[in-house]
Design a protein around this motif. Structure first.
Motif, PDB file in Angstrom:
ATOM      1  N   VAL A  65      44.211  15.430  -6.278  1.00 48.80           N
ATOM      2  CA  VAL A  65      44.594  16.850  -6.213  1.00 48.80           C
ATOM      3  C   VAL A  65      44.757  17.289  -4.758  1.00 48.80           C
ATOM      4  CG1 VAL A  65      43.787  19.208  -6.685  1.00 48.80           C
ATOM      5  CG2 VAL A  65      43.565  17.433  -8.446  1.00 48.80           C
ATOM      6  N   ALA A  66      43.838  16.813  -3.897  1.00 47.40           N
ATOM      7  CA  ALA A  66      43.937  17.193  -2.473  1.00 47.40           C
ATOM      8  C   ALA A  66      45.245  16.707  -1.859  1.00 47.40           C
ATOM      9  CB  ALA A  66      42.744  16.614  -1.710  1.00 47.40           C
ATOM     10  N   GLY A  67      45.819  15.657  -2.462  1.00 49.62           N
ATOM     11  CA  GLY A  67      47.074  15.105  -1.945  1.00 49.62           C
ATOM     12  C   GLY A  67      48.325  15.819  -2.456  1.00 49.62           C
ATOM     13  N   PHE A  68      48.185  16.769  -3.361  1.00 48.24           N
ATOM     14  CA  PHE A  68      49.363  17.523  -3.819  1.00 48.24           C
ATOM     15  C   PHE A  68      50.022  18.182  -2.616  1.00 48.24           C
ATOM     16  CE2 PHE A  68      47.504  18.714  -8.292  1.00 48.24           C
ATOM     17  CZ  PHE A  68      47.627  17.381  -8.682  1.00 48.24           C
ATOM     18  N   ASP A  69      51.370  18.229  -2.634  1.00 46.06           N
ATOM     19  CA  ASP A  69      52.101  18.862  -1.526  1.00 46.06           C
ATOM     20  C   ASP A  69      51.625  20.293  -1.319  1.00 46.06           C
ATOM     21  OD1 ASP A  69      53.476  16.569  -1.220  1.00 46.06           O
ATOM     22  OD2 ASP A  69      55.303  17.266  -2.245  1.00 46.06           O
ATOM     23  N   SER A  70      51.425  21.001  -2.443  1.00 47.11           N
ATOM     24  CA  SER A  70      51.062  22.419  -2.350  1.00 47.11           C
ATOM     25  C   SER A  70      49.721  22.595  -1.638  1.00 47.11           C
ATOM     26  CB  SER A  70      50.985  23.023  -3.760  1.00 47.11           C
ATOM     27  OG  SER A  70      50.079  22.264  -4.550  1.00 47.11           O
TER      28      SER A  70
END
Ligand code: SF4
Length: 448
Positions: A65-70
């Motif tokens: 999740v921390a790697g999501f672009d957003s």
């Protein structure tokens, strides 16, 4: 525009219920719940950390999740909730700078404030369902008017009847994570069932860390047997099922309550964990294989077609070859229908961690696999004995290929497999003749 929140839920059904309750609080406060975490303004990862493997899976989910672009771009925010913040506290905060906030289990009732703060939202008044202080106590254990969100077509739902645990089994982290045992009131359980039934749910699964203790912490104590009889009488067209009942909780009254109600599944999920009395004592648990066999016989004397499920731990510290053989012999003798086998997991902060005689890791895994093989050899033939029997099946949904599936009363959700059927709609209870089985799955023809 409404801000959106998405959930990524790890671990067991109890965590799913907690996520649903948090989602409802947020919805009532004006947030929308987004199914796709990559599209949400806030992503809450509701973690599990009762053993190391679960912790590692939760960390993987957090990092994904921390790697999501957003989130990497600072347009969305990550909140870590549940068991990991409860277990690791400030250490976790230092390890995970990607997270905007941490909410342990005891703080989940304050999730609206947490999300507001992360998004910089100030509100004059809090929504009416707010419980007040974030620390749970017996008085605050009420679920108030919290309801469970039900996705459309969901026909089965879990209802938590208590939280926490006072047993302190030597290997277990749950009492440190979830706190002391506290029952939810019958009134709050009823409210939850009313809402779920109103939304089409046909099966209610009563869960807790220790369901058998329900009611013994009230000022006027009650019992699980009374609760089961009450809900079964109040909602006669709903199936009820009780999970996670410790051996001491299986009283004659409880067995009788199940026997006397056709809409309560003849299903006993009793975690025995081991059969050797010395190992059980070291686990800070009572009983012995002989006592557990006697309990199983007592259930089957009253309810001959009772389904028995248990969970067992292989490779606990001090478990000798002879102890393990005793456990295997117990499994062969008890004729369980379903068995969950866990390889012992060494958990920091538990009493078992400090014991002498830890079993070698490879040996633990080998014993667990051996026990699983024995369990399959015991259970699969019992499942196969159901061929040509008739039973009711609650139709639950369709597989991707369109095949309809449901569950009989002898199959608990998520753990026991399903029954494939040839007719019906989700939510229907159909009479089925079992034609075939494959290990734990069944296949049947709907009788007209
Ligand atoms: S009964 Fe034992 S194993 Fe179950 S949650 Fe409580 S301490 Fe853990």
């Amino acid at each position: 525009m409404k801000h959106s929140v998405a959930f990524v839920t790890m671990g067991c059904a109890k965590n799913e219920v907690d996520s649903e309750h948090m989602a409802l609080r947020l919805e009532r406060a004006g947030y929308s719940i987004e199914d796709d975490p990559e599209q949400a303004d806030v992503v809450i990862v509701n973690t599990c950390s009762f053993i190391q493997a679960a912790t590692e899976e939760s960390i993987e989910a957090i990092l994904e999740v921390a790697g999501f672009d957003s989130i990497a771009a600072g347009k969305a925010h990550l909140i870590v909730a549940g068991c990991m913040p409860a277990r690791y506290g400030a250490d976790l905060e230092a390890e995970l700078p990607e997270a905007a906030a941490f909410t342990p289990c005891s703080g989940e009732s304050s999730i609206v404030e947490v999300v507001d703060e992360v998004l910089g939202i100030e509100r004059a008044t809090m929504p009416p369902y707010q419980f007040g202080a974030s620390e749970r106590s017996k008085e605050q254990a009420s679920q108030d008017d919290v309801q469970t969100r039900v996705p459309s077509r969901r026909v089965s739902a879990y209802v938590k009847i208590s939280d926490g645990c006072d047993r302190f089994c030597s290997y277990c982290t749950i009492p440190y994570i979830r706190g002391r045992y506290h029952s939810f009131t019958q009134e709050d359980i009823d409210k939850e069932i009313v809402r779920l039934v109103g939304e089409g749910v046909r099966e209610i699964v009563l869960i807790a860390q220790d369901t058998g203790r329900w009611g013994d912490d009230f000022e006027s104590p009650s019992t699980l047997a009374k609760l089961v009889a009450h809900v079964a009488d109040t909602w006669p067209s709903v199936w009820f099922r009780v999970m996670y009942i410790q051996p001491e909780g299986v009283t004659d009254d409880f067995v009788e309550a199940i026997a006397c109600h056709d809409n309560v599944c003849n299903y006993f999920d009793i975690p025995f964990q081991h059969a050797n009395a010395r190992i059980l004592k070291s686990m800070h648990r009572a009983g012995s294989g002989a006592e557990f066999l006697e309990l199983a016989n007592r259930i089957r004397m009253r309810i001959p077609d009772a389904t028995l499920r248990t969970t067992l731990i292989a490779g606990y510290p001090g478990e000798t070859d002879e102890d393990f053989e005793e456990l295997c012999a117990f499994v062969e003798e008890c004729d369980f229908d379903y068995i969950g086998v866990f390889a012992y997991s060494r958990e920091e902060g538990t009493r078992a961690d400090k014991l002498e005689g830890h079993v070698d890791d490879d040996e633990i895994l080998a014993r667990a696999q051996q026990l699983r093989d024995i369990a399959d050899a015991v259970c699969a033939p019992r499942i196969a004995e159901r061929v040509s029997r008739e039973m009711d099946v609650l139709v639950c949904g369709c597989e991707e290929d369109g095949e309809l599936y449901g569950r009989a009363m002898c199959q608990a959700p998520d753990v026991d497999g399903v029954t494939y059927v040839d007719a019906g709609l989700p939510g229907d209870v159909v009479r089925v003749r079992i034609d075939d089985t494959l290990l734990y799955e069944m296949e049947g023809t709907v009788l007209s």
